[in-house]
Design a protein around this motif. Structure first.
Motif, PDB file in Angstrom:
ATOM      1  N   ALA A  30       3.480   9.958  -3.662  1.00 19.08           N
ATOM      2  CA  ALA A  30       2.446   8.960  -3.914  1.00 19.08           C
ATOM      3  C   ALA A  30       2.849   8.086  -5.087  1.00 19.08           C
ATOM      4  CB  ALA A  30       1.107   9.638  -4.202  1.00 19.08           C
ATOM      5  N   ASP A  36      -0.094  -4.978  -6.295  1.00 17.76           N
ATOM      6  CA  ASP A  36       0.352  -4.475  -4.993  1.00 17.76           C
ATOM      7  C   ASP A  36       1.670  -5.080  -4.528  1.00 17.76           C
ATOM      8  OD1 ASP A  36      -0.425  -7.023  -4.329  1.00 17.76           O
ATOM      9  OD2 ASP A  36      -2.102  -6.416  -3.040  1.00 17.76           O
ATOM     10  N   ASN A  47       7.257   5.886   3.258  1.00 22.85           N
ATOM     11  CA  ASN A  47       6.168   6.739   3.721  1.00 22.85           C
ATOM     12  C   ASN A  47       5.317   7.300   2.589  1.00 22.85           C
ATOM     13  OD1 ASN A  47       6.843   6.474   6.497  1.00 22.85           O
ATOM     14  ND2 ASN A  47       8.494   7.976   6.229  1.00 22.85           N
ATOM     15  N   ALA A  48       5.630   6.946   1.359  1.00 27.79           N
ATOM     16  CA  ALA A  48       4.827   7.413   0.234  1.00 27.79           C
ATOM     17  C   ALA A  48       3.454   6.742   0.265  1.00 27.79           C
ATOM     18  CB  ALA A  48       5.532   7.112  -1.083  1.00 27.79           C
ATOM     19  N   ASP A  49       2.417   7.488  -0.056  1.00 27.22           N
ATOM     20  CA  ASP A  49       1.081   6.910  -0.166  1.00 27.22           C
ATOM     21  C   ASP A  49       1.024   6.033  -1.412  1.00 27.22           C
ATOM     22  OD1 ASP A  49      -0.388   8.122   2.095  1.00 27.22           O
ATOM     23  OD2 ASP A  49       0.078  10.006   1.065  1.00 27.22           O
ATOM     24  N   PHE A  50       0.309   4.892  -1.280  1.00 25.14           N
ATOM     25  CA  PHE A  50       0.247   3.949  -2.400  1.00 25.14           C
ATOM     26  C   PHE A  50      -1.201   3.613  -2.714  1.00 25.14           C
ATOM     27  CE2 PHE A  50      -0.026  -0.487  -3.896  1.00 25.14           C
ATOM     28  CZ  PHE A  50       0.583  -0.303  -5.126  1.00 25.14           C
ATOM     29  N   PHE A  51      -1.488   3.529  -4.021  1.00 22.02           N
ATOM     30  CA  PHE A  51      -2.848   3.269  -4.486  1.00 22.02           C
ATOM     31  C   PHE A  51      -2.832   2.185  -5.560  1.00 22.02           C
ATOM     32  CE2 PHE A  51      -2.498   7.569  -2.981  1.00 22.02           C
ATOM     33  CZ  PHE A  51      -3.645   7.766  -2.224  1.00 22.02           C
ATOM     34  N   ARG A  56      -8.599   6.750  -7.151  1.00 24.15           N
ATOM     35  CA  ARG A  56      -8.221   7.198  -5.812  1.00 24.15           C
ATOM     36  C   ARG A  56      -6.880   7.920  -5.822  1.00 24.15           C
ATOM     37  NH1 ARG A  56     -10.161   2.380  -1.613  1.00 24.15           N
ATOM     38  NH2 ARG A  56     -12.397   2.676  -1.994  1.00 24.15           N
ATOM     39  N   PHE A  57      -5.984   7.452  -6.657  1.00 28.49           N
ATOM     40  CA  PHE A  57      -4.698   8.140  -6.828  1.00 28.49           C
ATOM     41  C   PHE A  57      -4.929   9.543  -7.356  1.00 28.49           C
ATOM     42  CE2 PHE A  57      -1.265   9.200  -9.877  1.00 28.49           C
ATOM     43  CZ  PHE A  57      -0.165   9.198  -9.034  1.00 28.49           C
ATOM     44  N   HIS A  60      -6.347  11.770  -4.735  1.00 27.32           N
ATOM     45  CA  HIS A  60      -5.331  12.119  -3.740  1.00 27.32           C
ATOM     46  C   HIS A  60      -4.450  13.263  -4.242  1.00 27.32           C
ATOM     47  CE1 HIS A  60      -2.526  11.515  -0.435  1.00 27.32           C
ATOM     48  NE2 HIS A  60      -1.534  11.459  -1.303  1.00 27.32           N
TER      49      HIS A  60
END
Length: 311
Positions: A30, A36, A47-51, A56-57, A60
């Motif tokens: 993440a 952004d 494929n890493a999740d991004f915030f 929210r980070f 997660h």
């Protein structure tokens, strides 16, 4: 394979951390940044999740933890004044921290972080890549082979031109960056104290928004230093070449060449951290003390000045 998260993914230095995570065969789960513009992640961890929101980070990371997916490291590439808070978040999430320099802005922050380390059992690492540069290592070895009471004469000059954006960004706010000496000089002060021993004297001859200069005396060196982001300070020969950066370190009038060899130092830093050989709080504190004093010491007009001040 270790699990990483990264805070500050849109920053200037973030790609070196992304590259280091990938080249050490680890994975990024993440990433966080309030901006952004992070397309660079496609080159490393698409494929890493991004915030874009810390809350929210943080949620997660907590959900991953509850599902048995544990973070091993959090890499921190955020503005200087946020390092302290983000290091604390990393350790309280059960991860080690890898933080860009300056680790924190004030010496007492280091002491407080030591308590967090003790409470969590996790390690705070910082990036002090000049300690891994072959030319700097060779200089340290030469100094160590000299008699202990030798005082080397050193001139440090670093001019890295910055545009008008600098003053608008967090870097132009001393309360957030620590000022120009902290923002562009911290790794040089660490290098000098690593090579030449503890600082014994710290005089400031010039301290402006875009430049600073002074005199530092270490156990084994007398150092005249000048740092600037003003392109008008560039030597004429550099300006004629249309170059915007000038870096020079002379020891006893001999130039130390270290312009090359920087590209892989973050990866090398990560390799050492993963082996348990990272630079921690005790290694970071000397340079943090130096820049704190540079920010707060009074200006003096006497003493050994950098040659650029005598022009």
């Amino acid at each position: 394979m270790k699990n990483f998260a990264l805070i500050g993914a849109a920053g200037y230095i973030a790609p070196r951390h992304l590259q280091a995570i990938k080249e050490t065969q680890n994975t990024l789960l993440a990433a966080l940044d309030k901006f952004d513009s992070v397309g660079i992640m496609d080159s490393y961890f698409p494929n890493a999740d991004f915030f874009t929101e810390f809350e929210r980070f943080d949620r997660h990371i907590e959900k991953l933890k509850r599902n048995g997916v544990l973070l091993d490291y959090v890499s921190i590439c955020t503005p200087n004044y946020l390092h302290d808070a983000h290091i604390r978040m990393a350790l309280r999430s059960g991860a080690h921290a890898i933080c860009e320099k300056p680790l924190v802005l004030n010496p007492w922050n280091v002491d407080a972080l030591q308590d967090i380390e003790n409470e969590t059992g996790k390690k705070i690492n910082t990036i002090l890549q000049l300690r891994l540069h072959p030319s700097i290592i060779a200089l340290k070895e030469r100094v160590q082979n000299q008699p202990q009471n030798t005082k080397h004469e050193v001139d440090l000059t670093y001019i890295t031109s910055r545009g008008k954006w600098y003053d608008i960004s967090w870097k132009g706010d001393e309360s957030k960056s620590g000022g120009v000496a902290t923002n562009i000089g911290i790794h040089f002060y660490d290098m000098l104290s690593w090579i030449f021993g503890a600082a014994q004297e710290n005089k400031v001859h010039l301290r402006e928004k875009h430049k600073a200069a002074g005199y530092l005396e270490f156990e084994n060196a007398r150092v005249r230093w000048f740092l600037s982001i003003d392109e008008n300070d560039l030597p004429q020969t550099i300006q004629e070449k249309k170059q915007r950066t000038y870096r020079s370190i002379t020891v006893n009038n001999q130039e130390i060449e270290f312009s090359n060899g920087f590209t892989d130092l973050h990866t090398l830093s990560y390799q050492e951290i993963l082996k348990g050989n990272g630079f921690g709080l005790s290694e970071a504190k000397n340079s943090i003390n130096i820049v704190h004093d540079i920010r707060n010491n009074g200006i003096v007009t006497q003493g050994e000045k950098h040659p650029f001040l005598n022009v």
